[in-house]
Structure formats: structure tokens, C-alpha cells
Design a protein around this motif. Structure first.
Motif, PDB file in Angstrom:
ATOM      1  N   UNK A   1     -32.014 -27.325  23.408  1.00  0.00           N
ATOM      2  CA  UNK A   1     -30.737 -27.330  22.674  1.00  0.00           C
ATOM      3  C   UNK A   1     -30.298 -25.946  22.209  1.00  0.00           C
TER       4      UNK A   1
ATOM      5  N   UNK B   1     -28.664 -24.429  25.233  1.00  0.00           N
ATOM      6  CA  UNK B   1     -27.264 -25.052  25.403  1.00  0.00           C
ATOM      7  C   UNK B   1     -26.154 -24.558  24.437  1.00  0.00           C
ATOM      8  N   UNK B   2     -26.850 -24.202  23.098  1.00  0.00           N
ATOM      9  CA  UNK B   2     -25.775 -23.832  22.061  1.00  0.00           C
ATOM     10  C   UNK B   2     -25.501 -22.325  22.231  1.00  0.00           C
TER      11      UNK B   2
ATOM     12  N   UNK C   1     -21.210 -25.088  12.669  1.00  0.00           N
ATOM     13  CA  UNK C   1     -22.382 -26.247  13.344  1.00  0.00           C
ATOM     14  C   UNK C   1     -23.372 -25.428  14.170  1.00  0.00           C
ATOM     15  N   UNK C   2     -22.690 -24.926  15.410  1.00  0.00           N
ATOM     16  CA  UNK C   2     -23.546 -23.993  16.270  1.00  0.00           C
ATOM     17  C   UNK C   2     -24.508 -23.254  15.722  1.00  0.00           C
ATOM     18  N   UNK C   3     -23.946 -22.419  14.892  1.00  0.00           N
ATOM     19  CA  UNK C   3     -24.991 -21.535  14.206  1.00  0.00           C
ATOM     20  C   UNK C   3     -25.983 -22.065  13.431  1.00  0.00           C
ATOM     21  N   UNK C   4     -25.742 -23.261  12.844  1.00  0.00           N
ATOM     22  CA  UNK C   4     -26.810 -23.900  12.022  1.00  0.00           C
ATOM     23  C   UNK C   4     -27.872 -24.409  13.198  1.00  0.00           C
ATOM     24  N   UNK C   5     -27.608 -24.814  14.172  1.00  0.00           N
ATOM     25  CA  UNK C   5     -28.504 -25.160  15.303  1.00  0.00           C
ATOM     26  C   UNK C   5     -29.219 -24.170  15.667  1.00  0.00           C
TER      27      UNK C   5
ATOM     28  N   UNK D   1     -25.395 -20.708  25.035  1.00  0.00           N
ATOM     29  CA  UNK D   1     -24.379 -21.021  26.128  1.00  0.00           C
ATOM     30  C   UNK D   1     -22.857 -21.099  25.723  1.00  0.00           C
ATOM     31  N   UNK D   2     -22.824 -22.143  24.890  1.00  0.00           N
ATOM     32  CA  UNK D   2     -21.419 -22.661  24.274  1.00  0.00           C
ATOM     33  C   UNK D   2     -20.813 -21.358  23.508  1.00  0.00           C
TER      34      UNK D   2
ATOM     35  N   UNK E   1     -23.944 -26.291   8.533  1.00  0.00           N
ATOM     36  CA  UNK E   1     -23.179 -27.509   8.686  1.00  0.00           C
ATOM     37  C   UNK E   1     -23.759 -28.261   9.796  1.00  0.00           C
TER      38      UNK E   1
ATOM     39  N   UNK F   1     -22.949 -31.610  12.708  1.00  0.00           N
ATOM     40  CA  UNK F   1     -21.936 -32.457  13.137  1.00  0.00           C
ATOM     41  C   UNK F   1     -22.144 -33.728  12.882  1.00  0.00           C
TER      42      UNK F   1
ATOM     43  N   UNK G   1     -19.154 -17.546  33.202  1.00  0.00           N
ATOM     44  CA  UNK G   1     -18.448 -18.866  33.175  1.00  0.00           C
ATOM     45  C   UNK G   1     -16.797 -18.200  32.975  1.00  0.00           C
TER      46      UNK G   1
ATOM     47  N   UNK H   1     -11.644 -25.906  28.752  1.00  0.00           N
ATOM     48  CA  UNK H   1     -13.048 -25.879  27.791  1.00  0.00           C
ATOM     49  C   UNK H   1     -12.476 -25.302  26.227  1.00  0.00           C
TER      50      UNK H   1
ATOM     51  N   UNK I   1     -36.782 -17.503  22.418  1.00  0.00           N
ATOM     52  CA  UNK I   1     -36.384 -18.603  22.135  1.00  0.00           C
ATOM     53  C   UNK I   1     -36.124 -19.210  23.654  1.00  0.00           C
TER      54      UNK I   1
ATOM     55  N   UNK J   1     -20.011 -18.450  25.651  1.00  0.00           N
ATOM     56  CA  UNK J   1     -18.629 -18.949  26.141  1.00  0.00           C
ATOM     57  C   UNK J   1     -17.440 -18.274  25.289  1.00  0.00           C
ATOM     58  N   UNK J   2     -17.456 -19.052  23.966  1.00  0.00           N
ATOM     59  CA  UNK J   2     -16.274 -18.549  23.179  1.00  0.00           C
ATOM     60  C   UNK J   2     -16.225 -17.210  22.807  1.00  0.00           C
TER      61      UNK J   2
END
Lengths: 533, 240
Positions: A325, A328-329, A311-315, A331-332, B96, B98, A388, B68, A532, A335-336
């Protein structure tokens, strides 16, 4: 910088004290900004690749030794060579003055009384000079000593130098030491009449320092002249070229032409070799899936794909995603990615007691040397995630851009953390290299250069962990892995194909018509992350 | 190694987690329980927060990191739908999107510490609260306070409580949520450290409720503290 630490008038001691006299030779008017500094990496337009497809350096730096008597015009010759070479990137003028020995208290007292002979070869730490020069020639970093003429002493600080294509080592004793001579590709001796040198010396010292002629002559006769006759002049026998100390334009022209010819023979076109791995060259449509080939041949660590990750990659890939956005993504995701990449660090067992008094065996990190290095320019994208997760480690940066004409990766700036600048630490350091330009491994040209820089600094290949958002499996990643098999590449996703395309051009230097640039674009890709965010 | 996410076949939701690779303390694991990948890296994080000599600043930093990861893992159990987008390079990407509204519910007081971690990953998420304490007379967990978003029945609920010891308060919290109309299978319980006893009781009672736990410890001592555990999470977090 040496220029800032020059001797006050009362500490007139030989060659060392004349440094700043040579800066503004009246015969060569120039603007101060063009004045090549000593002991600094001079960059005109970035450093093109200095290594081949196999990851090995193609050649050593070109080293020129320039010797000659005091006030003979060595620095002038060195600077004229730099100016003649013009667009040749990354030159260091290494001055012998930096390598005056560390003095004990007795010597220090003599020095302050003007009784220490600074014009003798023994005043210079030749082994250190040679080892620094050898490191620089071999493309490694070097931390050269800093000598203060005011304090007559080597300072505790050192100056970090890295990444020269050409090194000019200059000093009165530049040709006397056999170990130094062995390092030169070209040995130049600046020949000048003794009376002319003396005349220049008197003229400068009187005019610019208000000193009396007697003192200058006393100094000259006691140290400078004997040193010249005994050590400097005889070393001219080792020179390849003797350059006159004045009216030497023709000689400098010859030298520059020679250097340019030598460099041309060493140059090559790296990007072509990386970007088009022979295996993929004939499939521009790219519908065939090279993923299986990739996973077998290239040991990538692709993060476990989860619904959230997808989902993150799709965004991130969606061109309509709003900027906040996107930030934000990324960033998420970063972190992962960084959490995932940390498992490559070494851990050892550790026993701790919990607050309820139970002892339990756990693990702890087994290294204190961890740092991050970003490839700019989209610096922030992975850096927030990194901070982080590991909040207290040094983070350095490398600015690598592709050249607007050739498309080659160009190194524009090196800002590495302390651990890496010092070789003995670099050898034990784990480096998280966050590939940020363009945060994707496409052609891998920037990634390739960045890894080479770390290896040049002595970082071990298997301690480099490359964290990136996206890898194009048709791109240069297989070449990268073949060249540096020990480097771990951690990525979140793999794209299927690379496509030749044209990047929107910007009018500017080197591109007056604003023409588009020939680039390789990842498909489906996610655009330029730097743009971006 | 999982398939790359650019693979269009990925679209339907998939079981998110590899099975627990640390079955030492609970084998077999109930099918509704998922743990984080048990890496040395994760173990090192737990070692830091278990250590009684760890400073409060480090405790906060490292427990936040685990939280997290737990929240990210918990979100993987939410549904996604196929979504096709156009990339900036002009290509089409089958990804996909959400799906489904969510809401966090923390069990006071320790669960509150996990709210920030949830917010970092899901901006503007709604958060409800439950206060459950042991009744002095009956020694059973008793609901003292609860506040939920009005439409909680139509949301997926991430139930937050760092420590699962006997499972008493967690089960009470689930009961309360179900009374508010949230079906059992739409609750995801997110938990830092679990004792095998409590986990077994909890999963037997609510078999279709998914539990994401970071680490399964040895067991409980006579005072119902988790061994080795990390002490009282709320106390260490808030220093009270």
C-alpha cells in the motif's frame, strides 16, 4: 582510460609511451586495487560539503602541479601523496598526456613514423589543459579529452570529471606554461639525475618491451634529452619544492602535511548551521506554528490540499500501513506532484488542426532539455511517477548519505545525465530534482548538496524544480531557500516540527559498537521512505 | 495556496476545486461543474491530443495522463472521515480516511478507454458498462446493453465518458443508473472535453450530479461534433 590505450612497442615516443611503465615501481609494492588511477575521481569515503550556509563554495580545489623529467618519478610522487593523504576524499590525478593536440594527417603520418616530437611543449594543448584545470579548480565539471597512444590521436570521446577536493596535475611540461602555473597552489618539481632517468628508461624499455638499447638511445638523444634541457629543467625555477626522484619519503611527508594543514583551514561544519536555523533553536516542543512565517518567507509551492491528498498522506504516515500500500500510494502521490511541478516549464503558443479540420490555438512545451535527477537511495519512490508523466527524459542520480560519525551529508556518487555533464547544455536544461533521500526536506543537508552540484555544473538556479513529498518548516528549508532563492520547491505537505533524535545504529564501518546516530527527525513525519519502499 | 494537509482542521470534506478559470465558453459555469486547473501545462496536453498529426502512441500516453488527473479530481468529491494514525516516528497524525464504496461505469465504447486510468488510481475497483447508441428510427439515444455490480445502489458511481457533445447518451446513462437505484447526487460524471451546449442541458436536467471535465470547448458544429475537439475519441484510441 589512458592505461588501456597505451602505445605498442613500435610506437615509442617520449614521455607518452612510458605511462604504464610507471605503474608498478618495484620499490613500492602495493595491491592493484589501491593503485590510484589517473584522470579519475578517486574517492575514499565520500565528499563532505564544499560550500557554506549561503550556498557559495567555500574554497577552490587545492591544485598541485608536479613536473619533472621523463622517468624522474613524477607519477610515483603523485601517488605517494595520494596515499599519504589517506582519508582525504576526492582526488584527481590529471595527466598531461590527455592533452596532446589533435593531429592533422601530415602530423599523423610523422607520428606513426616516430618522427613527431612529442616531448616539445607545442605538442601539448596548453590552453585546453589550463581551461580544464581551471574548471575543475573552480569546482565545475570538465570533460577532458581522451588521447589514444595507439592511434596517436585525440579521440572524439571525452572523459567527464567532477568534484575533486585535490587535483594533482602531472606531466613533464606541467610547470612550463604560465597559465597553468597560475592555477597551482603548490608547485613541485621532481629532480632526478639525467643518467638515473636514462638508466631507468633503458631498464624498463628493454625489460618490459623487448626493445634494443640503440633505439632507446636514439630516441633519447633526438627528443627526450633536448626537451629536458631546454624546457623541463628550466621550469624547475618555478617550483615551490624540489623533490628528489628517489628516497623522497621525507619530502612527500612534508608535502602531505602541508596539504592537510591547508585543507583543515578550509573545512567547516555545515550541517550544524543548516539544521538549526537560529529562529527555531530554542523551541524543541515546537508547538508554536511557524507555518505562517514559513509561507511568507519561504516561497514553497505546496500542492492544493484535497480530500484525496489528505487521505494519501494519512496512509503514508500510518506506521501500520502495509508495504505494498505504501508503494502504491507513494506512486499516486508522486504522479500528482510531478504533474503539478510541470507547470514551471515554459510553454509557447502552438496552432494545431484537429481531426475534424478545425484549427485551434494551444500551447506546447518550449524546451527540449529536461531531465530528472534523483537523490538516492530511495530512488524508486518518485521515479515511477516521473516516468509516468514524462516518459522519455534522461534521469540521473546522486547518492548522498549522512556520515555515520559527523552526520554531515556525504556525496558518494554522481551519475548525471548527458545534458548536465556538458556545460553548454546544462545552461539550458530544466532539472526536476526529485529529493528522494529521505524524500523529505528535513535538515535539507542532502538537498543543499544536490542543488550545489547542479549549480556547479552550470544549471541555472531558476531552472531547478525541487519535487519532494514532505518539508519540515522548522528545518533547513528556509536556509535552503535563502541560499538558493531561485530554486522552486514543490511539495505535497509541510510538517510542523523537527525533533532531535537517535537513529537506530547499524554495526559496521566507522561504527563498530552499532551506536545510534544523532539525527533530526520530522514530526509527525512519515519515516524513512527508502526503508519502507 | 491551500493550507498544508498536516493541519488537523482539514478533516471534513471540502469543496475540492477552484472555480473554472477558463469561462470563455461557458459563463457562468453551472455550480455542479468542476474543471481541472486550467494551466498552460494542461493546455499543452490538450494541444497534443487535439492535433490530427499526433501519433497513436502519443495520443494514448497524453490522453491517459489527462484521464488520470480527471480521475484524481473526481475522487476528491467522495467523502472522507477523520482518522488518527501513529507515524513511524511515534507521533500522532490527525488525517483523513477514505469512506464509501465506489464503482466505475463506462459508456461504451470510448468510455472504456478511461477504465485503465481509474484502475491505476483505485486498485480493484468494480467497473460496470453501458452501451448506448442512437436509435435509427427515433434518432434518440437507446440503451443496448448494461451490466453493473449487483450492489451498485449502495455505491458512489464514477461515470466515464471522454466526450460530452449534446449530452444525449450521458443523460440516458444517468437515467439507467437511477433506474438501478443510484441517487443522482452519488454519481460523478468524468469527462475529458465538454461542449457548452451539452453541459448546460446535462446540468439543467441533473443539477445535483457533479461533473468533472478537463476542458470546455467552443461549441458544436452542424454535425454535433465538438469544436475544436479532438475528433472521435474512440476511433483515435482504438484505430477502428
Amino acid at each position: 582510460m589512458l592505461e588501456g590505450l597505451l602505445a605498442p612497442p613500435h610506437t615509442f615516443v617520449g614521455e607518452a609511451s612510458q605511462r604504464h611503465d610507471l605503474q608498478g615501481l618495484p620499490s613500492t609494492p602495493r595491491t592493484p586495487s589501491l593503485q590510484p588511477k589517473k584522470n579519475t575521481v578517486l574517492v575514499s569515503h565520500g565528499r563532505p560539503p564544499w560550500y557554506a550556509e549561503d550556498g557559495q563554495r567555500t574554497s577552490d580545489a587545492f591544485v598541485i602541479g608536479v613536473a619533472g623529467g621523463s622517468a624522474s618519478g613524477k607519477t610515483h610522487v603523485a601517488r605517494q601523496i595520494v596515499r599519504k593523504l589517506g582519508s582525504i576524499p576526492t582526488i584527481i590525478i590529471l595527466s598531461q598526456d590527455s592533452f596532446y593536440k589533435y593531429h592533422n594527417e601530415k602530423e599523423l603520418a610523422l607520428a606513426h613514423a616516430n618522427l613527431l616530437d612529442f616531448d616539445h611543449p607545442d605538442a601539448i594543448d596548453m590552453p585546453l589543459f589550463a581551461s580544464c584545470l581551471a574548471d575543475l579548480k573552480a569546482g565545475k565539471q570538465s570533460n577532458i579529452p581522451v588521447y589514444s597512444f595507439a592511434a596517436h590521436q585525440r579521440l572524439d570521446e571525452t572523459k567527464y570529471l567532477y568534484g575533486a577536493t585535490i587535483i594533482i596535475a602531472e606531466g613533464i611540461m606541467a610547470l612550463t606554461d604560465p597559465a597553468l602555473r597560475a592555477l597551482y597552489d603548490l608547485k613541485v618539481f621532481v629532480q632526478c639525475d639525467s643518467d638515473l632517468m636514462l638508466a631507468r628508461r633503458i631498464k624498463r624499455d628493454v625489460k618490459e618491451r623487448g626493445r634494443d638499447v640503440t633505439g632507446i638511445l636514439d630516441q633519447y638523444l633526438r627528443y627526450v634529452k633536448p626537451s629536458y634541457d631546454n624546457f623541463v629543467q628550466p621550469s624547475s625555477a618555478h617550483a615551490d619544492i624540489i623533490v628528489p626522484g628517489s628516497n623522497n619519503d621525507v619530502a612527500i611527508d612534508l608535502i602531505s602535511t602541508h596539504i592537510q594543514k591547508q585543507l583543515k583551514e578550509r573545512s567547516h561544519n555545515l550541517r550544524g548551521k543548516i539544521a538549526v536555523p537560529h529562529r527555531y533553536i530554542s523551541s524543541p516542543s515546537g508547538t508554536s506554528s511557524p507555518e505562517n512565517i514559513l509561507e511568507e518567507e519561504v516561497d514553497l509551492d505546496i500542492m492544493r490540499s484535497t480530500p484525496q491528498l489528505a487521505g494519501i498522506y494519512t496512509i503514508l504516515r500510518d506506521r501500520t500501513t502495509r508495504r505494498q500500500d505504501f508503494i502504491f500510494f507513494t506512486d499516486r502521490l508522486s504522479t500528482l506532484l510531478v504533474e503539478h511541478a510541470l507547470q514551471y516549464l515554459p510553454f509557447v503558443p502552438k496552432s494545431v488542426t484537429t481531426p475534424i479540420g478545425v484549427e485551434t490555438l494551444g500551447k506546447k512545451l518550449d524546451t527540449q532539455f529536461i531531465c530528472g535527477v534523483s537523490i538516492l537511495r530511495s530512488g524508486g519512490a518518485l521515479e515511477r511517477g516521473f516516468r509516468r508523466v514524462i516518459n522519455d527524459v534522461p534521469i540521473g542520480s546522486l547518492l548522498i548519505q549522512s556520515d555515520s560519525k559527523s552526520g554531515e551529508a556525504m556525496l558518494l556518487h554522481v551519475g548525471l545525465p548527458f545534458y548536465i555533464r556538458h556545460r553548454h547544455l546544462a545552461e539550458q536544461t530544466y532539472v526536476f530534482r526529485r529529493l528522494l533521500f529521505p524524500a523529505q526536506i528535513g535538515t535539507a543537508a542532502a538537498a543543499f548538496m544536490a542543488i550545489r552540484i547542479l549549480l556547479d555544473h552550470g544549471v541555472q538556479e531558476d531552472r531547478i524544480i525541487f519535487v519532494t513529498f514532505l518539508v519540515a518548516c522548522q528545518g533547513g528549508v528556509s536556509v535552503l531557500k535563502r541560499a538558493f532563492p531561485g530554486v522552486k520547491i514543490v511539495c505535497g505537505a509541510v510538517d510542523n516540527e523537527m525533533e532531535e533524535g537517535w537513529l537506530e545504529g547499524y554495526k559496521g564501518e566507522g561504527n563498530p559498537e552499532g551506536k545510534g546516530r544523532h539525527v533530526w527527525v520530522m514530526k509527525p513525519g512519515m519515516g524513512q521512505i527508502g526503508v519502507k519502499s | 495556496m491551500a493550507a498544508p494537509s498536516s493541519n488537523p482542521a482539514l478533516a471534513p470534506p471540502q469543496p475540492a476545486l477552484s472555480v473554472n478559470s477558463n469561462p470563455a465558453h461557458l459563463d457562468p459555469l453551472p455550480p455542479s461543474v468542476f474543471t481541472l486547473p486550467q494551466t498552460a501545462q494542461l493546455e499543452a496536453l490538450y494541444t497534443i491530443i487535439r492535433n490530427k498529426d499526433t501519433s497513436r502512441g502519443d495520443f494514448l500516453f497524453y490522453s491517459d495522463r489527462i484521464i488520470r488527473l480527471l480521475v484524481e479530481e473526481g475522487l476528491n468529491h467522495l467523502p472522507v472521515v477523520a482518522r488518527t494514525v501513529e507515524t513511524p516516528t511515534g507521533a500522532t497524525y490527525n488525517g483523513v480516511g477514505f469512506e464509501g464504496k465506489i464503482c466505475g461505469v463506462s459508456i461504451l465504447r470510448a468510455g472504456e478507454a478511461m477504465e485503465a486510468g481509474l484502475r491505476e488510481v483505485c486498485r480493484s475497483v468494480r467497473i460496470g458498462k453501458i452501451l448506448i447508441q442512437r436509435d435509427e428510427d427515433t434518432t434518440l439515444p437507446k440503451l443496448f446493453y448494461s451490466k453493473f455490480p449487483p450492489d451498485i445502489a449502495s455505491r458512489y458511481v464514477l461515470l466515464l465518458d471522454p466526450m460530452l457533445a449534446t449530452g444525449g447518451s450521458a443523460m440516458k446513462a444517468v437515467e439507467v443508473l437511477m433506474e438501478h437505484g443510484v441517487p443522482e447526487e452519488r454519481i460523478i460524471f468524468i469527462n475529458l472535453i465538454a461542449a457548452p451546449e451539452g453541459l448546460t442541458t446535462f446540468c439543467t436536467r441533473f443539477p445535483s450530479l457533479k461533473v468533472i471535465t478537463g476542458w470546455i470547448d467552443q461549441g458544436l458544429n452542424e454535425k454535433a461534433y465538438i469544436i475544436p475537439g479532438l475528433g472521435d475519441f474512440g476511433e483515435r484510441r482504438y484505430c477502428t
